[in-house]
Design a protein around this motif. Structure first.
Motif, short mmCIF file in Angstrom:
data_model
loop_
_atom_site.label_atom_id
_atom_site.label_comp_id
_atom_site.label_asym_id
_atom_site.label_seq_id
_atom_site.Cartn_x
_atom_site.Cartn_y
_atom_site.Cartn_z
N LYS A 1 4.09 5.85 -5.32
CA LYS A 1 4.15 5.96 -6.78
C LYS A 1 3.06 6.87 -7.30
O LYS A 1 3.31 7.72 -8.17
CB LYS A 1 4.02 4.56 -7.40
CG LYS A 1 4.15 4.56 -8.91
CD LYS A 1 4.08 3.16 -9.47
CE LYS A 1 4.23 3.16 -10.99
NZ LYS A 1 4.19 1.79 -11.56
N VAL A 2 1.83 6.73 -6.78
CA VAL A 2 0.72 7.54 -7.26
C VAL A 2 0.91 9.00 -6.89
O VAL A 2 0.68 9.90 -7.70
CB VAL A 2 -0.61 7.01 -6.68
CG1 VAL A 2 -1.76 7.96 -7.01
CG2 VAL A 2 -0.91 5.62 -7.24
N LEU A 3 1.34 9.24 -5.64
CA LEU A 3 1.51 10.60 -5.16
C LEU A 3 2.87 11.20 -5.50
O LEU A 3 3.11 12.37 -5.21
CB LEU A 3 1.32 10.64 -3.63
CG LEU A 3 -0.04 10.14 -3.12
CD1 LEU A 3 -0.05 10.13 -1.60
CD2 LEU A 3 -1.18 11.01 -3.65
N TRP B 1 9.61 10.51 -0.17
CA TRP B 1 9.78 10.32 1.27
C TRP B 1 8.95 9.14 1.77
O TRP B 1 9.37 8.41 2.67
CB TRP B 1 9.39 11.59 2.02
CG TRP B 1 7.91 11.89 1.98
CD1 TRP B 1 7.25 12.64 1.08
CD2 TRP B 1 6.92 11.40 2.90
NE1 TRP B 1 5.90 12.66 1.35
CE2 TRP B 1 5.67 11.91 2.47
CE3 TRP B 1 6.95 10.58 4.03
CZ2 TRP B 1 4.47 11.63 3.14
CZ3 TRP B 1 5.77 10.30 4.70
CH2 TRP B 1 4.54 10.83 4.25
N LEU B 2 7.76 8.94 1.17
CA LEU B 2 6.91 7.84 1.59
C LEU B 2 7.53 6.50 1.23
O LEU B 2 7.42 5.51 1.97
CB LEU B 2 5.52 7.97 0.96
CG LEU B 2 4.47 6.94 1.39
CD1 LEU B 2 4.29 6.95 2.89
CD2 LEU B 2 3.14 7.22 0.69
N LEU C 1 0.83 -1.21 0.00
CA LEU C 1 0.00 0.00 0.00
C LEU C 1 0.86 1.26 0.00
O LEU C 1 0.62 2.19 -0.78
CB LEU C 1 -0.93 -0.01 1.21
CG LEU C 1 -1.79 1.25 1.41
CD1 LEU C 1 -2.73 1.44 0.22
CD2 LEU C 1 -2.58 1.16 2.72
N PHE C 2 1.87 1.29 0.86
CA PHE C 2 2.72 2.48 0.94
C PHE C 2 3.51 2.70 -0.35
O PHE C 2 3.69 3.83 -0.80
CB PHE C 2 3.66 2.38 2.14
CG PHE C 2 2.98 2.57 3.46
CD1 PHE C 2 2.22 3.71 3.71
CD2 PHE C 2 3.08 1.62 4.45
CE1 PHE C 2 1.58 3.89 4.93
CE2 PHE C 2 2.45 1.79 5.67
CZ PHE C 2 1.70 2.92 5.92
N LEU C 3 4.00 1.62 -0.94
CA LEU C 3 4.73 1.74 -2.21
C LEU C 3 3.81 2.21 -3.33
O LEU C 3 4.21 3.01 -4.18
CB LEU C 3 5.37 0.40 -2.58
CG LEU C 3 6.53 -0.06 -1.68
CD1 LEU C 3 7.03 -1.43 -2.12
CD2 LEU C 3 7.66 0.96 -1.68
N PHE C 4 2.56 1.73 -3.32
CA PHE C 4 1.59 2.17 -4.32
C PHE C 4 1.27 3.65 -4.15
O PHE C 4 1.24 4.41 -5.13
CB PHE C 4 0.32 1.34 -4.20
CG PHE C 4 -0.79 1.81 -5.09
CD1 PHE C 4 -0.78 1.55 -6.45
CD2 PHE C 4 -1.88 2.51 -4.57
CE1 PHE C 4 -1.80 1.98 -7.28
CE2 PHE C 4 -2.90 2.95 -5.39
CZ PHE C 4 -2.86 2.68 -6.75
N LEU C 5 1.05 4.08 -2.90
CA LEU C 5 0.76 5.49 -2.64
C LEU C 5 1.96 6.38 -3.00
O LEU C 5 1.78 7.49 -3.53
CB LEU C 5 0.39 5.69 -1.17
CG LEU C 5 -0.94 5.09 -0.72
CD1 LEU C 5 -1.12 5.27 0.79
CD2 LEU C 5 -2.11 5.73 -1.47
N GLY D 1 9.62 1.26 7.50
CA GLY D 1 9.41 1.60 8.90
C GLY D 1 7.94 1.62 9.28
O GLY D 1 7.55 1.09 10.34
N PHE D 2 7.11 2.21 8.43
CA PHE D 2 5.67 2.25 8.69
C PHE D 2 5.08 0.84 8.73
O PHE D 2 4.24 0.51 9.59
CB PHE D 2 4.95 3.08 7.63
CG PHE D 2 5.18 4.56 7.77
CD1 PHE D 2 5.49 5.13 9.00
CD2 PHE D 2 5.08 5.41 6.67
CE1 PHE D 2 5.70 6.49 9.14
CE2 PHE D 2 5.28 6.78 6.79
CZ PHE D 2 5.59 7.32 8.03
#
Length: 246
Positions: free
Chosen positions: A217-219, A223-224, A211-215, A230-231
């Motif tokens: 890329k989309v955004l 930094w994400l 999910l974080f990797l997808f976000l 870590g998240f």
């Protein structure tokens, strides 16, 4: 010269009289001093090598930042292990353990076997200063072998890598990635059969990371992507705590 641990009582169960001895603190500080020096040398070597691979200073700084951020998550597991070991070995011994390459579970198992060979067990009623010394020595030797193997095998593997890169550059590019995927896949697969909670946590961590990797890329948020690991670990630790205490 009076040896720092000579004042101990081998049959005493008061292990805290020796676990915080100045000698062990000196060893712990020595380990971290070596790590500090190594860090400086590696950073300087990376900066010196960057121009030879056409890597701009900006990318070097981004790589350092990404590595530092990505290390936060895995470091949490090291902290949890350290807290669990404090009651058995004391602060200096634990600092030495987490400061070196190795496996806490493997070295703790070595310490436990050493204690059992003396008719005792870690943290038990018969866990004397003598048992602590033998168990800590076994754990240190176990960790030392990791360091020795790394020291001896790294040059050999480096020569093999250079030879393979000349013969088949494509294979050399794939082998490190395949090795990492294989190693982490085996660690993950080993956790799944333990319980339904373990399997659920594997799925939660994988879904969180995806999910974080997808976000990211989309955004288009670099930094994400750096903080994704870590998240994901924080989410998994929180989920594991809630599931165990439910």
């Amino acid at each position: 010269m009076h040896f720092p641990l000579a004042a101990g009582d081998p049959v005493s169960t008061d292990i805290w009289a020796v676990t915080n001895s100045p000698f062990l603190w000196f060893c712990a500080l020595g380990v971290f001093a070596v790590i500090f020096v190594q860090t400086i040398l590696y950073v300087r070597a990376a900066k010196a090598a960057a121009p030879h691979v056409d890597m701009p200073v900006r990318e070097v700084k981004e790589a350092f930042r990404a590595g530092a951020v990505a290390s936060i998550g895995p470091s949490l597991s090291v902290v949890l292990v350290a807290i669990a070991l404090l009651a058995l070995f004391g602060t200096p011994a634990v600092l030495v353990r987490i400061g070196l390459i190795g496996s806490a579970s493997t070295e703790t198992a070595s310490a436990n076997l050493a204690a059992q060979s003396m008719g005792s067990m870690l943290g038990g009623d018969t866990y004397t200063q003598q048992v602590f010394a033998v168990a800590f020595m076994a754990m240190s030797l176990s960790g030392g072998m990791w360091m020795l193997c790394t020291l001896l095998l790294t040059p050999v593997l480096k020569r093999g890598g250079k030879s393979l890169a000349k013969r088949n550059p494509a294979a050399m590019a794939l082998i490190p990635t395949a090795a990492l995927l294989g190693a982490f896949s085996m660690l993950t697969i080993a956790e799944i059969p333990k319980s339904s909670i373990h399997m659920t946590l594997v799925l939660i961590s994988a879904a969180s990371m995806a999910l974080f990797l997808f976000l990211a890329k989309v955004l288009q948020a670099k930094w994400l992507k750096e903080w994704a690991l870590g998240f994901a670990i924080l989410i998994s630790i929180t989920a594991g705590y809630l599931m165990h205490t439910a």
